[in-house]
Structure formats: C-alpha cells, structure tokens
Design a protein around this motif. Structure first.
Motif, mmCIF file in Angstrom:
data_model
loop_
_atom_site.group_PDB
_atom_site.id
_atom_site.type_symbol
_atom_site.label_atom_id
_atom_site.label_comp_id
_atom_site.label_asym_id
_atom_site.label_seq_id
_atom_site.Cartn_x
_atom_site.Cartn_y
_atom_site.Cartn_z
ATOM 1 N N ALA A 82 34.837 13.150 57.782
ATOM 2 C CA ALA A 82 34.900 11.751 58.316
ATOM 3 C C ALA A 82 34.336 11.911 59.942
ATOM 4 N N LEU A 83 34.447 12.834 60.570
ATOM 5 C CA LEU A 83 34.122 12.999 61.816
ATOM 6 C C LEU A 83 32.672 12.883 61.837
ATOM 7 N N ALA A 84 32.066 13.904 60.896
ATOM 8 C CA ALA A 84 30.701 13.912 60.551
ATOM 9 C C ALA A 84 30.108 12.592 60.391
ATOM 10 N N ALA A 85 30.496 12.026 59.441
ATOM 11 C CA ALA A 85 29.916 10.693 58.998
ATOM 12 C C ALA A 85 29.925 9.679 60.421
ATOM 13 N N TYR A 86 30.939 9.774 60.772
ATOM 14 C CA TYR A 86 31.221 8.875 62.123
ATOM 15 C C TYR A 86 30.137 9.197 63.206
ATOM 16 N N LEU A 87 29.786 10.395 63.375
ATOM 17 C CA LEU A 87 29.011 11.047 64.261
ATOM 18 C C LEU A 87 27.339 10.751 63.771
ATOM 19 N N GLY A 88 27.309 10.392 62.462
ATOM 20 C CA GLY A 88 26.013 10.149 61.792
ATOM 21 C C GLY A 88 25.245 11.480 61.555
ATOM 22 N N VAL A 89 25.779 12.670 61.412
ATOM 23 C CA VAL A 89 25.346 13.905 60.941
ATOM 24 C C VAL A 89 25.814 14.437 59.761
ATOM 25 N N ALA A 90 24.860 15.190 59.202
ATOM 26 C CA ALA A 90 25.237 15.962 58.024
ATOM 27 C C ALA A 90 26.367 17.234 58.090
ATOM 28 N N PRO A 91 27.173 17.425 57.372
ATOM 29 C CA PRO A 91 28.216 18.252 57.366
ATOM 30 C C PRO A 91 27.554 19.464 57.495
ATOM 31 N N PRO A 92 27.634 20.448 58.593
ATOM 32 C CA PRO A 92 27.203 21.554 58.678
ATOM 33 C C PRO A 92 27.761 22.438 57.531
ATOM 34 N N ARG A 93 26.877 23.788 57.256
ATOM 35 C CA ARG A 93 27.405 24.632 56.195
ATOM 36 C C ARG A 93 28.674 25.080 56.199
ATOM 37 N N ASP A 94 29.580 25.524 57.038
ATOM 38 C CA ASP A 94 30.781 25.968 57.054
ATOM 39 C C ASP A 94 31.662 24.588 56.660
ATOM 40 N N LEU A 95 31.547 23.537 57.145
ATOM 41 C CA LEU A 95 32.331 22.504 56.753
ATOM 42 C C LEU A 95 32.275 22.106 55.396
ATOM 43 N N ALA A 96 30.890 22.057 54.993
ATOM 44 C CA ALA A 96 30.738 21.771 53.558
ATOM 45 C C ALA A 96 31.496 22.814 52.717
ATOM 46 N N ARG A 97 31.396 23.947 52.977
ATOM 47 C CA ARG A 97 32.003 25.149 52.204
ATOM 48 C C ARG A 97 33.550 25.194 52.200
ATOM 49 N N GLU A 98 33.994 24.628 53.296
ATOM 50 C CA GLU A 98 35.535 24.462 53.352
ATOM 51 C C GLU A 98 35.899 23.257 52.560
ATOM 52 N N ALA A 99 35.349 22.142 52.506
ATOM 53 C CA ALA A 99 35.647 20.869 51.855
ATOM 54 C C ALA A 99 35.471 21.222 50.532
ATOM 55 N N GLU A 100 34.535 21.986 49.827
ATOM 56 C CA GLU A 100 34.243 22.385 48.552
ATOM 57 C C GLU A 100 35.711 23.522 48.259
ATOM 58 N N ARG A 101 36.063 24.255 48.970
ATOM 59 C CA ARG A 101 37.121 25.168 48.865
ATOM 60 C C ARG A 101 38.532 24.472 48.678
ATOM 61 N N ILE A 102 38.641 23.425 49.411
ATOM 62 C CA ILE A 102 40.094 22.849 49.450
ATOM 63 C C ILE A 102 40.041 21.701 48.155
ATOM 64 N N ALA A 103 39.067 21.324 47.831
ATOM 65 C CA ALA A 103 38.765 20.461 46.694
ATOM 66 C C ALA A 103 38.977 21.357 45.392
ATOM 67 N N ARG A 104 38.252 22.612 45.455
ATOM 68 C CA ARG A 104 38.477 23.407 44.278
ATOM 69 C C ARG A 104 39.898 23.857 44.096
ATOM 70 N N GLU A 105 40.538 24.335 45.272
ATOM 71 C CA GLU A 105 41.914 24.820 45.175
ATOM 72 C C GLU A 105 43.082 23.831 45.281
ATOM 73 N N ARG A 106 42.436 22.785 45.304
ATOM 74 C CA ARG A 106 43.532 21.519 45.527
ATOM 75 C C ARG A 106 44.690 22.021 46.557
ATOM 76 N N THR A 107 44.055 22.224 47.764
ATOM 77 C CA THR A 107 44.670 22.723 48.792
ATOM 78 C C THR A 107 45.812 21.596 49.208
ATOM 79 N N TYR A 108 45.495 20.460 49.426
ATOM 80 C CA TYR A 108 46.343 19.232 49.871
ATOM 81 C C TYR A 108 46.768 18.435 48.872
ATOM 82 N N GLU A 109 47.889 17.814 49.111
ATOM 83 C CA GLU A 109 48.504 16.771 48.054
ATOM 84 C C GLU A 109 47.333 15.529 48.195
ATOM 85 N N ARG A 110 47.280 14.994 46.848
ATOM 86 C CA ARG A 110 46.226 14.022 47.078
ATOM 87 C C ARG A 110 46.757 12.495 47.555
ATOM 88 N N ARG A 111 48.108 12.484 47.659
ATOM 89 C CA ARG A 111 48.612 11.505 48.641
ATOM 90 C C ARG A 111 48.685 11.757 50.038
#
Length: 174
Positions: A82-111
């Motif tokens: 969300a910070l990347a979107a607020y700043l108007g920049v594309a998510p850098p590589r490490d951020l994109a990979r971490e976002a994919e990891r937490i989605a795949r692993e369901r790291t955080y509760e959906r609520r």
C-alpha cells in the motif's frame, strides 16, 4: 497452528498505541518496521525501492522470529504494498516476492484489524504527513487489502480502551 493478526491503518490512526496496550495485556505484539527503518537508515527514504525492500526485510525477520500461538503485527508486507501504491511506484523485487510468499503460505489471518483515523495527526520525526494525505493513504491501504482478498474489520475512532476491547474481541473469537 500460529494465528497472526495484522493491526493496520493509515499513519497516525493509533495502531502503535493500541499495540502497546495489547502488549501490556500480555499479547505477543510485533512492532512496526517502517518507523524503525526511518530511524535507523533515514537516507533510504530518498530511494523508494531500497526503502520499501528494507521495510519488508525487517517485517519478514520479525515475522519469522515471533513466537506464540497468537501474534498481533503492527503492519504487514501488504501495508508496504500500500505504501508503494501511495508513493506511486511499482513494488520492488523483494517486496513483490514477499507479498507472493505470504499469500501462498497464508501467513496472516484473512481478517485484518483496520484502525480508522481519529480525525487528527500528531507529527513525529517519522510521521511527517498531513491529515489529508493520511486520509488518502487510508483509502489506498483499504483498497490494497481488499484487492488481495482480506476482510477489513473496522476499529473505529473511539477512546483507547474501546479500541483495544474491539481488537481483543476479534482475536479472541477465532
């Protein structure tokens, strides 16, 4: 199984105050990374990609180090998206990979506990944002979470004890 809840919202909404109250009640609370990154490496703010990747690296380190069956996180990598979107920049590589990891692993509760702005901003060394900009960030923030399939549980403006009770009610119900 570990349950990880995200406490999030716009800058100045009161997340850290709520997190501190939860910690005093004995909950495992994982501190926000961005404020620490700003304090430790303020020069990174000039390089959005390096700044965002450093935040997400600290978030990952803290998530992997956290212990306890129930954990409350003051922000998550989705907040960094969300910070990347607020700043108007594309998510850098490490951020994109971490976002994919937490989605795949369901790291955080959906609520997700979404702390709403109180209607004012208290400026700090790390928080240099107007109320209008924080309101804009709040809208972007909510949109990014919803787009990724998270359910936002509102923590509305109220006295601290009411907000803490709301959070405690949600995390105890699961």
């Amino acid at each position: 199984m570990t349950r990880r809840y995200v406490l999030t919202g716009a800058p100045g909404a009161g997340k850290t105050t709520i997190a501190a109250a939860l910690r005093r009640r004995g909950h495992v609370v994982v501190a926000e990374a961005a404020t620490d990154v700003i304090g430790q490496t303020p020069q990174l703010e000039a390089d959005s990609a390096a700044f965002l990747d450093r935040i997400v690296a600290v978030q990952r380190e803290r998530q992997l180090a956290a212990t306890g069956a129930l954990q409350v996180f003051d922000r998550s990598p989705v907040c960094t998206l969300a910070l990347a979107a607020y700043l108007g920049v594309a998510p850098p590589r490490d951020l994109a990979r971490e976002a994919e990891r937490i989605a795949r692993e369901r790291t955080y509760e959906r609520r997700v506990l979404f702390v709403r702005l109180m209607g004012f901003i208290t400026l700090t060394a790390a928080r240099r944002i107007s109320l209008a900009e924080s309101e804009r960030f709040e809208r972007i923030h909510a949109e990014v979470y919803r787009d990724l399939g998270y359910e936002l549980v509102d923590v509305p403006p109220a006295p601290l004890e009411h907000r803490v009770a709301r959070v405690a009610e949600v995390i105890a119900a699961a």
